[in-house]
Scaffold this motif. Structure first.
Motif, mmCIF file in Angstrom:
data_model
loop_
_atom_site.group_PDB
_atom_site.id
_atom_site.type_symbol
_atom_site.label_atom_id
_atom_site.label_comp_id
_atom_site.label_asym_id
_atom_site.label_seq_id
_atom_site.Cartn_x
_atom_site.Cartn_y
_atom_site.Cartn_z
ATOM 1 N N ARG A 147 68.213 34.994 -78.987
ATOM 2 C CA ARG A 147 70.076 34.880 -79.323
ATOM 3 C C ARG A 147 71.438 35.879 -79.507
ATOM 4 O O ARG A 147 71.562 36.473 -80.010
ATOM 5 C CB ARG A 147 70.297 33.808 -78.123
ATOM 6 C CG ARG A 147 71.136 34.192 -76.869
ATOM 7 C CD ARG A 147 71.316 32.429 -76.097
ATOM 8 N NE ARG A 147 71.371 31.389 -77.543
ATOM 9 C CZ ARG A 147 70.897 30.675 -77.069
ATOM 10 N NH1 ARG A 147 69.547 29.910 -76.117
ATOM 11 N NH2 ARG A 147 70.798 29.263 -77.535
ATOM 12 N N THR A 148 70.782 34.340 -80.959
ATOM 13 C CA THR A 148 72.010 34.794 -82.546
ATOM 14 C C THR A 148 71.708 36.233 -82.449
ATOM 15 O O THR A 148 72.597 36.440 -83.404
ATOM 16 C CB THR A 148 72.086 34.080 -83.121
ATOM 17 O OG1 THR A 148 71.568 32.448 -82.370
ATOM 18 C CG2 THR A 148 72.261 33.898 -84.103
ATOM 19 N N TRP A 149 70.727 36.678 -83.463
ATOM 20 C CA TRP A 149 70.298 38.411 -83.425
ATOM 21 C C TRP A 149 70.512 39.262 -82.838
ATOM 22 O O TRP A 149 71.335 40.343 -82.793
ATOM 23 C CB TRP A 149 68.320 38.565 -83.506
ATOM 24 C CG TRP A 149 68.702 39.618 -84.474
ATOM 25 C CD1 TRP A 149 67.472 40.765 -83.801
ATOM 26 C CD2 TRP A 149 68.332 39.877 -86.018
ATOM 27 N NE1 TRP A 149 67.842 41.533 -84.105
ATOM 28 C CE2 TRP A 149 68.580 41.334 -85.386
ATOM 29 C CE3 TRP A 149 68.833 39.186 -86.704
ATOM 30 C CZ2 TRP A 149 68.095 41.951 -87.523
ATOM 31 C CZ3 TRP A 149 69.511 39.868 -87.330
ATOM 32 C CH2 TRP A 149 68.619 41.236 -87.855
ATOM 33 N N THR A 172 73.372 38.779 -80.162
ATOM 34 C CA THR A 172 74.528 38.484 -79.968
ATOM 35 C C THR A 172 74.481 39.938 -81.482
ATOM 36 O O THR A 172 75.704 40.958 -81.917
ATOM 37 C CB THR A 172 74.956 37.351 -80.619
ATOM 38 O OG1 THR A 172 74.908 36.538 -79.235
ATOM 39 C CG2 THR A 172 76.588 37.276 -80.661
ATOM 40 N N TYR A 173 74.650 39.303 -83.039
ATOM 41 C CA TYR A 173 75.087 40.238 -83.830
ATOM 42 C C TYR A 173 74.419 41.327 -83.545
ATOM 43 O O TYR A 173 75.440 42.548 -84.040
ATOM 44 C CB TYR A 173 73.895 40.121 -85.584
ATOM 45 C CG TYR A 173 73.611 38.478 -85.778
ATOM 46 C CD1 TYR A 173 74.995 37.803 -85.776
ATOM 47 C CD2 TYR A 173 73.505 38.205 -86.551
ATOM 48 C CE1 TYR A 173 74.791 36.474 -86.198
ATOM 49 C CE2 TYR A 173 72.803 36.766 -87.186
ATOM 50 C CZ TYR A 173 74.114 35.450 -86.740
ATOM 51 O OH TYR A 173 74.392 34.528 -87.083
ATOM 52 N N TYR A 182 73.011 30.791 -91.207
ATOM 53 C CA TYR A 182 72.850 30.334 -89.674
ATOM 54 C C TYR A 182 70.985 29.710 -89.361
ATOM 55 O O TYR A 182 71.611 28.725 -88.818
ATOM 56 C CB TYR A 182 72.441 31.999 -88.189
ATOM 57 C CG TYR A 182 72.298 31.032 -86.658
ATOM 58 C CD1 TYR A 182 73.241 30.340 -86.224
ATOM 59 C CD2 TYR A 182 71.013 31.629 -86.853
ATOM 60 C CE1 TYR A 182 71.962 30.008 -85.043
ATOM 61 C CE2 TYR A 182 70.088 31.259 -85.458
ATOM 62 C CZ TYR A 182 71.173 30.259 -84.964
ATOM 63 O OH TYR A 182 70.207 29.892 -83.651
ATOM 64 N N THR A 208 79.245 31.867 -78.190
ATOM 65 C CA THR A 208 79.075 32.220 -79.247
ATOM 66 C C THR A 208 79.910 33.666 -79.240
ATOM 67 O O THR A 208 81.080 34.289 -79.544
ATOM 68 C CB THR A 208 77.913 32.143 -79.574
ATOM 69 O OG1 THR A 208 77.479 31.111 -79.942
ATOM 70 C CG2 THR A 208 78.433 33.129 -81.044
ATOM 71 N N SER A 252 73.615 41.750 -90.602
ATOM 72 C CA SER A 252 72.970 41.304 -89.715
ATOM 73 C C SER A 252 72.044 40.057 -90.219
ATOM 74 O O SER A 252 72.447 38.348 -90.405
ATOM 75 C CB SER A 252 72.503 41.639 -88.597
ATOM 76 O OG SER A 252 73.856 42.323 -87.850
ATOM 77 N N GLY A 291 73.810 33.558 -74.754
ATOM 78 C CA GLY A 291 74.516 33.476 -76.167
ATOM 79 C C GLY A 291 76.485 33.848 -76.182
ATOM 80 O O GLY A 291 76.357 34.574 -76.415
ATOM 81 N N THR A 346 76.600 28.910 -86.294
ATOM 82 C CA THR A 346 77.008 28.823 -84.325
ATOM 83 C C THR A 346 77.492 27.641 -83.827
ATOM 84 O O THR A 346 76.741 26.938 -83.097
ATOM 85 C CB THR A 346 75.929 29.628 -83.615
ATOM 86 O OG1 THR A 346 74.765 28.845 -83.478
ATOM 87 C CG2 THR A 346 76.216 31.196 -84.177
ATOM 88 N N PHE A 404 72.556 35.989 -91.076
ATOM 89 C CA PHE A 404 71.371 35.296 -90.504
ATOM 90 C C PHE A 404 70.857 33.875 -90.849
ATOM 91 O O PHE A 404 70.254 33.222 -90.494
ATOM 92 C CB PHE A 404 70.331 36.214 -89.343
ATOM 93 C CG PHE A 404 68.832 35.754 -88.426
ATOM 94 C CD1 PHE A 404 69.785 35.397 -87.453
ATOM 95 C CD2 PHE A 404 68.179 35.877 -89.020
ATOM 96 C CE1 PHE A 404 68.553 34.870 -86.450
ATOM 97 C CE2 PHE A 404 66.770 34.543 -88.728
ATOM 98 C CZ PHE A 404 67.678 34.672 -86.722
ATOM 99 N N ALA A 421 66.765 30.552 -79.376
ATOM 100 C CA ALA A 421 68.368 30.739 -79.992
ATOM 101 C C ALA A 421 68.205 31.571 -81.035
ATOM 102 O O ALA A 421 69.358 32.135 -81.213
ATOM 103 C CB ALA A 421 68.292 29.170 -80.119
#
Length: 250
Positions: free
Chosen positions: A218-220, A222-223, A241, A178, A234, A175, A150, A238, A215
């Protein structure tokens, strides 16, 4: 004026500490045909007064107030809906653009007929002191690449609405930026990076470790909940990431 209009979107919530510096960095752009839409998400401080003071001397500055506190995605979408420019740019209310940022980016996009670009950015301490750490933009990135890394900083992005279909940000509290780039990259083949660090990204508030944990969550989210990726994919992206996030901070 030959320069296409750039509409700059800035969500504002209790931003009085840094807002003036952000607005001044936009006013200092060597590219002059812009408007900045500052969307006040029901701030409780002096953010509104600061914006209105700037408005007295610069009619390119637009003030929009939301009826209720709704978060950054709603604020940015309100800005996008009210934007008059061909190009949409974003800058957060505590970040700083370098003076040549728009000029370099718009010239590159027009020359190469690109719909979606972003730049490298430099980390800045809360007090404005610049660090030696730079998040380096790759020359281009696609959907699967962005899932794994990201790297696109919101305050670095410019979108050409003559090339990219209409877009809004997903209505998630965190998030959403992204998630938006991923949404666009489902249709556009690539987002194109500019190697120069043209934005200073301010590290504000909570501890670095606390921000890292947020973060990751948030990224998890989003996935799984925005992109609707399966558990296996994911987990796979991840891992990349996390690796890239660590590399970016070193």
């Amino acid at each position: 004026m030959n320069e296409p209009l750039v509409s700059i979107i800035t969500p504002v919530y209790n931003a009085e500490r840094f807002l003036s510096d952000t607005i001044k960095s936009v006013q200092n752009q060597t590219y002059k045909n812009w408007e900045i839409l500052l969307i006040d998400d029901c701030s409780k401080d002096n953010s509104a007064q600061i914006i209105k003071e700037f408005q007295k001397y610069d009619n390119r500055i637009k003030y929009i107030k939301l009826k209720k506190n709704s978060g950054a995605s709603v604020s940015r979408n309100e800005g996008i809906r009210n934007a008059k420019g061909r190009f949409i740019a974003f800058v957060d209310s505590d970040d700083i653009w370098k003076p040549e940022k728009l000029e370099i980016q718009i010239k590159y996009m027009l020359k190469e007929n690109l719909g979606f670009t972003f730049t490298s950015y430099r980390y800045m301490k809360e007090n404005g002191e610049l660090t030696n750490k730079i998040a380096k933009a790759p020359s281009k990135i696609n959907y699967n690449g962005l899932l794994k890394n990201t790297i696109i900083g919101c305050s670095t992005v410019v979108i050409d609405r003559e090339i990219v279909d209409y877009f809004e940000m997903p209505l998630v509290r965190r998030g959403q930026d992204t998630a938006t780039w991923l949404q666009i990259l489902r249709k556009e083949k690539y987002a194109y990076g500019i190697e120069q660090d043209l934005v200073n990204y301010r590290l504000v508030g909570e501890s670095l470790s606390s921000n890292k944990i947020k973060a990751l969550k948030r990224t998890w989210n989003t996935y799984r909940n925005v992109e609707k990726l399966g558990l296996l994919k994911s987990s796979y992206v991840f891992c990349f990431y996390v690796f890239n996030a660590i590399k970016k901070r070193i």
